[in-house]
Design a protein around this motif. Structure first.
Motif, mmCIF file in Angstrom:
data_model
loop_
_atom_site.group_PDB
_atom_site.id
_atom_site.type_symbol
_atom_site.label_atom_id
_atom_site.label_comp_id
_atom_site.label_asym_id
_atom_site.label_seq_id
_atom_site.Cartn_x
_atom_site.Cartn_y
_atom_site.Cartn_z
ATOM 1 N N THR A 103 0.829 -1.234 0.000
ATOM 2 C CA THR A 103 0.000 0.000 0.000
ATOM 3 C C THR A 103 0.849 1.264 0.000
ATOM 4 O OG1 THR A 103 -0.368 0.443 2.381
ATOM 5 C CG2 THR A 103 -1.846 -1.171 1.308
ATOM 6 N N ALA A 178 -4.479 4.026 -2.613
ATOM 7 C CA ALA A 178 -4.293 2.891 -1.692
ATOM 8 C C ALA A 178 -3.716 3.367 -0.359
ATOM 9 C CB ALA A 178 -3.375 1.844 -2.331
ATOM 10 N N SER A 179 -4.131 4.551 0.068
ATOM 11 C CA SER A 179 -3.599 5.095 1.333
ATOM 12 C C SER A 179 -4.685 5.874 2.082
ATOM 13 C CB SER A 179 -2.387 5.989 1.051
ATOM 14 O OG SER A 179 -2.654 6.899 -0.022
ATOM 15 N N PRO A 180 -5.729 5.163 2.575
ATOM 16 C CA PRO A 180 -6.826 5.857 3.249
ATOM 17 C C PRO A 180 -6.588 6.102 4.742
ATOM 18 C CG PRO A 180 -7.372 3.536 3.036
ATOM 19 C CD PRO A 180 -6.011 3.714 2.413
ATOM 20 N N LEU A 190 -8.880 9.405 -0.005
ATOM 21 C CA LEU A 190 -8.592 8.070 -0.526
ATOM 22 C C LEU A 190 -7.107 7.934 -0.812
ATOM 23 C CD1 LEU A 190 -11.631 7.662 -2.938
ATOM 24 C CD2 LEU A 190 -11.311 6.585 -0.719
ATOM 25 N N ASP A 191 -6.492 9.038 -1.249
ATOM 26 C CA ASP A 191 -5.058 9.013 -1.556
ATOM 27 C C ASP A 191 -4.320 9.996 -0.664
ATOM 28 O OD1 ASP A 191 -2.530 8.730 -2.767
ATOM 29 O OD2 ASP A 191 -3.496 8.119 -4.628
ATOM 30 N N SER A 378 -8.243 1.675 -1.778
ATOM 31 C CA SER A 378 -8.756 2.488 -0.658
ATOM 32 C C SER A 378 -10.262 2.294 -0.478
ATOM 33 C CB SER A 378 -8.465 3.978 -0.890
ATOM 34 O OG SER A 378 -7.113 4.276 -0.636
#
Length: 413
Positions: A103, A178-180, A190-191, A378
């Motif tokens: 992630t 992919a970094s929530p 979400l990013d 995410s």
């Protein structure tokens, strides 16, 4: 490499993936990338070559980069190759009770207490960054991405590729966020990685610009409008000139004229190589269509205003695939004849056009369908986490993601 021997458009692909090293039990970061490289090479080194693949260090000691060793001729074969490297690294990490975690950002690392910079070879560059910007924050020590390098062999090819990349850049977070989670909390973005990334060098705003690069379509203009102002701005802080090189550029796509490639840097690292390679394959195929002027001419593609593209990009960090484009001219360049469209609708339209290409193996096709239907990683993680997860709930999701990585499987809650 001489100009004539350089690869032309889409004749090769360079892919790099950054992974965190964490404790198997606690998931806390473990600053031991140098130990991994040493275990594989038999001596302390910053790079290890393993045939068609390679590993290298990053700014911080808890991150390891896996990459193609030079350009690969096809993307689909990289799914298994990257997975093999992941398995090898995990094997070397076992004696340390550690493993790789995927992630775009570590969910609960405290960068102010846990950051350890790479202290070995080439450390003067990292020290210069640290002196000027203080690399203690998330924007330096906690952002893991997947980079896609695409070649060009002439100034004209550079211009065409750069024009196409500018158009697609604002769309990418909708499929790759992919970094929530950051600091043990759902961030509301979400990013989150790209949010901290775009702000990490605000002391010298010219370094990242608006993340979407300026409308420049030749090397000479790029040097004059992007490199020179940036080098001039950092010179008072960098009297030795350590950082006045191409790599200083932190836009979301950067021109590497020294190696004849443009590097796309805004893709969050995904849960497994299958997901990463599926996303870069989709992006590459859409870029091919744009460069071939399928929906709009090169001349038209040069026109969009950077601020307009950047506003779509910024919105996508929070709203992902629900982000709406209300600029009809922009949509027309992408082949949509409507007044407004969400990024989900844009990607579905682009996918409908490219999906027949033979590069889309059944596995890649299936992966893209999941992302377009169920959302980015995410989006899928938040279905389980909700808005106020406990630290244990966060850890349980990330443990599943570590398993997804080791088994090269998509995360489908």
């Amino acid at each position: 490499m001489t100009q004539s021997s350089r690869l032309g458009l889409f004749e090769g692909y360079g892919v790099e993936m950054e992974y965190m090293i964490v404790d198997r039990d606690t998931l806390e970061v473990k600053p031991i990338s140098d130990e991994v490289l040493k275990a594989e090479a038999g001596e302390l080194t910053s790079d290890v070559e393993r045939g068609t693949m390679a590993w290298s260090n990053e700014l911080v000691l808890h991150v390891l980069e896996l990459k193609t060793n030079g350009p690969a001729s096809t993307l689909s074969t990289l799914i298994e190759q990257f997975h093999k490297e992941v398995l090898r690294v995990n094997q070397l990490l076992e004696p340390f009770n550690a493993m790789l975690l995927p992630t775009g950002a570590h969910p609960f690392m405290d960068p102010y207490k846990e950051t350890k910079l790479w202290p070995h070879e080439a450390s003067e560059i990292y020290e210069a960054y640290n002196r000027i910007f203080n690399c203690q924050g998330h924007g330096w020590s906690n952002l893991q991405s997947t980079h896609l390098n695409l070649p060009f062999s002439s100034d004209e090819e550079f211009g065409r590729l750069h024009a196409a990349i500018r158009l697609i850049l604002p769309l990418i977070p909708a499929i790759s966020a992919a970094s929530p989670v950051l600091d043990g909390k759902v961030s509301g973005l979400l990013d989150t990685r790209l949010e901290v990334y775009r702000k990490n060098q605000q002391k010298i705003p010219l370094i990242a610009g608006q993340v979407v690069p300026e409308a420049v379509f030749s090397e000479a203009v790029y040097v004059a409008k992007i490199f020179q102002p940036m080098f001039k701005a950092i010179a008072p802080f960098d009297p030795e000139g350590d950082l006045q090189e191409e790599f200083l550029n932190s836009r979301g796509a950067i021109a590497r004229f020294s190696r004849g490639a443009i590097e796309i840097r805004i893709i969050d690292n995904q849960e497994c190589p299958l997901a990463d390679i599926s996303i870069v394959t989709l992006i590459s195929e859409v870029l091919k269509k744009l460069v071939a002027q399928q929906w709009s001419s090169f001349e038209e593609q040069q026109k969009p205003d950077t601020s307009m593209l950047a506003s779509v990009f910024l919105s996508s960090l929070k709203n992902g695939s629900k982000t709406e484009i209300q600029n009809t001219e922009y949509l027309r360049l992408l082949g949509l004849q409507q007044e407004r469209a969400t990024l989900k609708e844009v990607w579905q339209h682009l996918w409908a056009v490219v999906q027949k290409e033979e590069v889309f193996t059944p596995k890649i096709t299936q992966t893209i369908e999941v992302i377009l239907q169920e959302g980015s990683l995410s989006d899928r993680m938040l279905k389980i986490l909700g808005q106020n997860p406990s630290l244990e709930e966060i850890k349980s999701v990330y443990r599943i993601l570590a398993t997804c990585l080791s088994e090269n499987k998509l995360y489908q809650p």
